[in-house]
Design a protein around this motif. Structure first.
Motif, PDB file in Angstrom:
ATOM      1  N   UNK A 488       0.859  -0.889   0.334  1.00 46.64           N
ATOM      2  CA  UNK A 488       0.089  -0.330  -0.118  1.00 46.64           C
ATOM      3  C   UNK A 488       0.621   1.569  -0.372  1.00 46.64           C
ATOM      4  N   UNK A 489       0.435   2.073  -0.957  1.00 49.01           N
ATOM      5  CA  UNK A 489       0.982   3.148  -1.453  1.00 49.01           C
ATOM      6  C   UNK A 489       0.422   4.495  -1.507  1.00 49.01           C
ATOM      7  N   UNK A 490       1.088   6.084  -1.162  1.00 48.25           N
ATOM      8  CA  UNK A 490       0.657   7.375  -1.118  1.00 48.25           C
ATOM      9  C   UNK A 490       1.245   8.177  -0.810  1.00 48.25           C
ATOM     10  N   UNK A 491       0.663   9.522  -1.501  1.00 45.53           N
ATOM     11  CA  UNK A 491       0.882  10.667  -2.136  1.00 45.53           C
ATOM     12  C   UNK A 491       0.346  12.028  -1.002  1.00 45.53           C
ATOM     13  N   UNK A 492       0.672  12.856  -0.774  1.00 48.85           N
ATOM     14  CA  UNK A 492       0.026  13.907  -0.339  1.00 48.85           C
ATOM     15  C   UNK A 492       0.855  15.429  -1.091  1.00 48.85           C
ATOM     16  N   UNK A 493       0.481  16.243  -1.820  1.00 45.20           N
ATOM     17  CA  UNK A 493       0.703  17.260  -2.226  1.00 45.20           C
ATOM     18  C   UNK A 493       0.459  18.580  -2.123  1.00 45.20           C
ATOM     19  N   UNK A 494       1.078  19.754  -1.455  1.00 41.40           N
ATOM     20  CA  UNK A 494       0.350  20.863  -2.147  1.00 41.40           C
ATOM     21  C   UNK A 494       1.699  21.647  -2.378  1.00 41.40           C
ATOM     22  N   UNK A 495       1.195  22.643  -3.617  1.00 42.42           N
ATOM     23  CA  UNK A 495       2.253  23.444  -4.011  1.00 42.42           C
ATOM     24  C   UNK A 495       1.427  24.996  -4.344  1.00 42.42           C
ATOM     25  N   UNK A 496       2.294  25.895  -4.030  1.00 40.24           N
ATOM     26  CA  UNK A 496       2.043  27.343  -4.412  1.00 40.24           C
ATOM     27  C   UNK A 496       2.618  27.855  -4.902  1.00 40.24           C
ATOM     28  N   UNK A 497       1.961  28.384  -6.220  1.00 36.06           N
ATOM     29  CA  UNK A 497       2.833  28.417  -7.218  1.00 36.06           C
ATOM     30  C   UNK A 497       2.680  30.626  -7.297  1.00 36.06           C
TER      31      UNK A 497
END
Length: 614
Positions: A488-497
């Motif tokens: 089981x794998x996963x990710x959470x990502x946040x970007x501020x442009x």
């Protein structure tokens, strides 16, 4: 003559045959073993496009072990051996060893066997033909010496007569073996003369794919839907909808099935056994299921990139160790963070054998540089520092167009991406990583790609394709192997442009846009058969949750470049491993609420990927 000597003489021809065969086999090993495999990423059962083969950037690969074996052999051959008078002086020889009595006789009775300076015999080490010749010569000299000194109690005329008879008895066999060895030597010499290179290995990866999209209408972005919904219900709204579809490239999906291919030929060279010079030639004619086809990047497959099957230099890098804890990768062209670092999605990150979709491979943070193979972009350097057996620190810098000396380009004046990652792997089952990346895009040459080109159009170009944009990206990635058949794998990502320039009435320098994405992946290795793989992927492609873009005074039809709803990505695949070289992977990708808007029809992408690797 003693019974023991007689028995020893009886088996002498057999031992001679075995020794010669072993010597020939040993001489054939190094040339085959010194080929260097493509490095793999750190992580659990990691796979990469470059056929990594190690599961961590620092360690001893199979090729390294081979080189070390050869080095040890060379040192042993050059070492000065010390004569021993008793087999007990050899520290690694035990009475239980199968050849103990034979060795004891050669040491104590004939005195023609020497040990290594460290007091060992190293009986399990592969023997070269030179070593065999030296040992045999020493024993024959000793026999001649004993004969000359009339040491009758050791060697008698009866012994010599027995030896003569044995030579006659096994003469035909020895002639046959000599002929076989001569034939093998001739074949080996021919291979050495005709081989491509003594330092380079060639491997290939070919993908055949059949696929199509289906559903209702193409996807429209949320700004277009706001204008449609602002029109009065009825004919006016239908007219507004027709106008927006026309302006975006058409209403209906381009749903004809296609057959396409991607070919990669990889030349992998090593000059020290620990370094790697990687050169890739590539051709592709796979049309991306985006733009005029579906209206969204969310439906793309992982291997698309149509260059009409023209052969190009896809990737060129040199990887080498610095000490025992640091690996350095210098990318001349085609550099990608996701090839250099651990993406923490071990069984689904590889294009030829992993996820079918672009989104399902790994977090978009690893595409922060907007570079890739066969795009004539991506030059820079990356390093992987093994802080301990459980902690790895990685960092890198990739310029998009480093070969262009014009203003706003080059190695340091143009678009680029920089990434740092701290990965924890306390055991073979768990991997956890914290990632940070910074991007800068000039706004020229279609450089702006904040979210890896698989989220919404606004997430990719939050202020427009021609506006210089920077971005800070933050990611958390993890993978856990519950058992050998469940990962089981996963990710959470946040970007501020951030808008780096003012542009028209809608963009002011310093405007910001916030972008989120996440995914959970389930991999089921060896499902139904060893080598097979089942996979499920569910997540939210990159979405703009807020954006400063827009005029000072907003209206119902103002462009906001902000997504209204939530898209969901659902993917199922099953890889069937036909044999070691061929796999077939059918799968289905479903995008709910494409372009982060619930007014759009669900779009399906069906595909069958066949991969040949050799």
């Amino acid at each position: 003559m003693s019974g023991f000597l007689h028995n020893s003489l009886l088996i002498a021809p057999i031992l001679l045959v075995v020794s010669l065969v072993n010597a020939q086999g040993a001489s054939a090993i190094p040339a085959d073993m010194q080929t260097t495999q493509s490095p793999a990423k750190e992580g659990v059962v990691a796979q990469t496009d470059n056929q990594a083969v190690l599961t961590a950037p620092i360690g001893v690969s199979s090729s390294d072990q081979s080189q070390q074996f050869n080095d040890r052999s060379s040192k042993n051959l050059n070492s000065v051996m010390s004569q021993v008078t008793s087999v007990s002086q050899l520290s690694d020889v035990q009475p239980t060893d199968w050849a103990f009595q034979a060795l004891q006789s050669l040491v104590e009775r004939y005195g023609c066997i020497a040990g290594y300076p460290n007091g060992s015999f190293q009986g399990n080490r592969a023997m070269t033909r030179y070593e065999f010749a030296a040992g045999l010569n020493a024993c024959l000299n000793r026999v001649n010496e004993l004969i000359a000194t009339s040491t009758a109690d050791l060697v008698t005329k009866e012994d010599l007569e027995t030896l003569r008879k044995l030579q006659e008895e096994f003469a035909d066999g020895l002639v046959e073996i000599r002929g076989r060895i001569d034939g093998l030597e001739a074949r080996n010499a021919n291979l050495e003369n005709q081989q491509f290179s003594t330092t380079t290995k060639l491997n290939a990866e070919i993908i055949f794919s059949v696929g199509s999209v289906f559903g209702g209408d193409r996807a429209l972005d949320s700004d277009r839907w706001r204008r449609i919904e602002a029109a009065p219900a009825g004919t006016a709204r239908e007219t507004a909808r027709a106008n927006e579809y026309t302006a975006s490239g058409g209403r209906r999906l381009q749903d004809n099935a296609i057959f396409s291919d991607r070919i990669r030929l990889n030349l992998i060279s090593s000059f020290t056994g620990k370094d790697q010079l990687f050169t890739r030639l590539e051709a592709n004619n796979t049309t991306a299921f985006s733009g005029a086809v579906t209206g969204t990047n969310m439906t793309r497959v992982s291997w698309d990139g149509n260059n009409d099957n023209n052969i190009v230099l896809g990737k060129l890098y040199y990887r080498f160790p610095v000490g025992d804890k640091i690996n350095v990768i210098v990318d001349a062209i085609g550099g990608e963070f996701y090839d250099n670092f651990n993406t923490v999605n071990p069984l689904l990150s590889s294009t030829p054998i992993g996820s079918l979709s672009r989104f399902g491979r790994f977090s978009p943070i690893y595409r922060a540089s907007n570079t890739g193979s066969a795009s004539n972009t991506g030059s820079g350097v990356s390093a992987i520092f093994k802080l301990s057996n459980a902690i790895t620190l990685s960092g890198g810098y990739l310029a998009r167009r480093a070969n262009d000396p014009s203003a706003g380009a080059g190695l340091f004046d143009g678009s680029y991406g920089a990434l740092a990652q701290l990965a924890f792997q306390p055991n073979q089952n768990l991997t956890f990583a914290l990632s940070y990346a910074h991007s800068y895009f000039t706004g020229g040459n279609n450089d702006v790609s904040v979210s890896g080109a698989y989220g919404s159009a606004f997430a990719n170009t939050p202020f427009g394709a021609g506006v210089a944009t920077s971005a800070n990206h933050y990611g958390i990635e993890t993978s856990y192997r519950f058992n050998p058949q469940l990962v089981l794998s996963g990710w959470v990502g946040y970007s501020q442009a951030i808008a780096e320039v003012s542009f028209g009435a809608n963009v002011n320098r310093g405007d910001k846009a916030n972008i989120w994405n996440w995914a959970v992946t389930l991999a089921l290795p060896d499902l139904g058969k060893k080598g097979n793989l089942g996979g499920l992927i569910f997540g939210q492609p990159p979405k703009v949750t807020s954006n400063d873009f827009g005029p000072a005074v907003l209206t119902a039809t103002s462009n906001l470049r902000e997504d209204s709803d939530i898209s969901f990505h659902l993917e199922g695949l099953y890889r069937y491993q036909v044999n070691n070289n061929i796999s077939i992977t059918p799968g289905l990708i479903v995008i709910f609420n494409p372009e982060q808007n619930s007014n759009n029809d669900t779009i399906y992408t069906g595909v069958v990927r066949t991969t040949f690797r050799f």
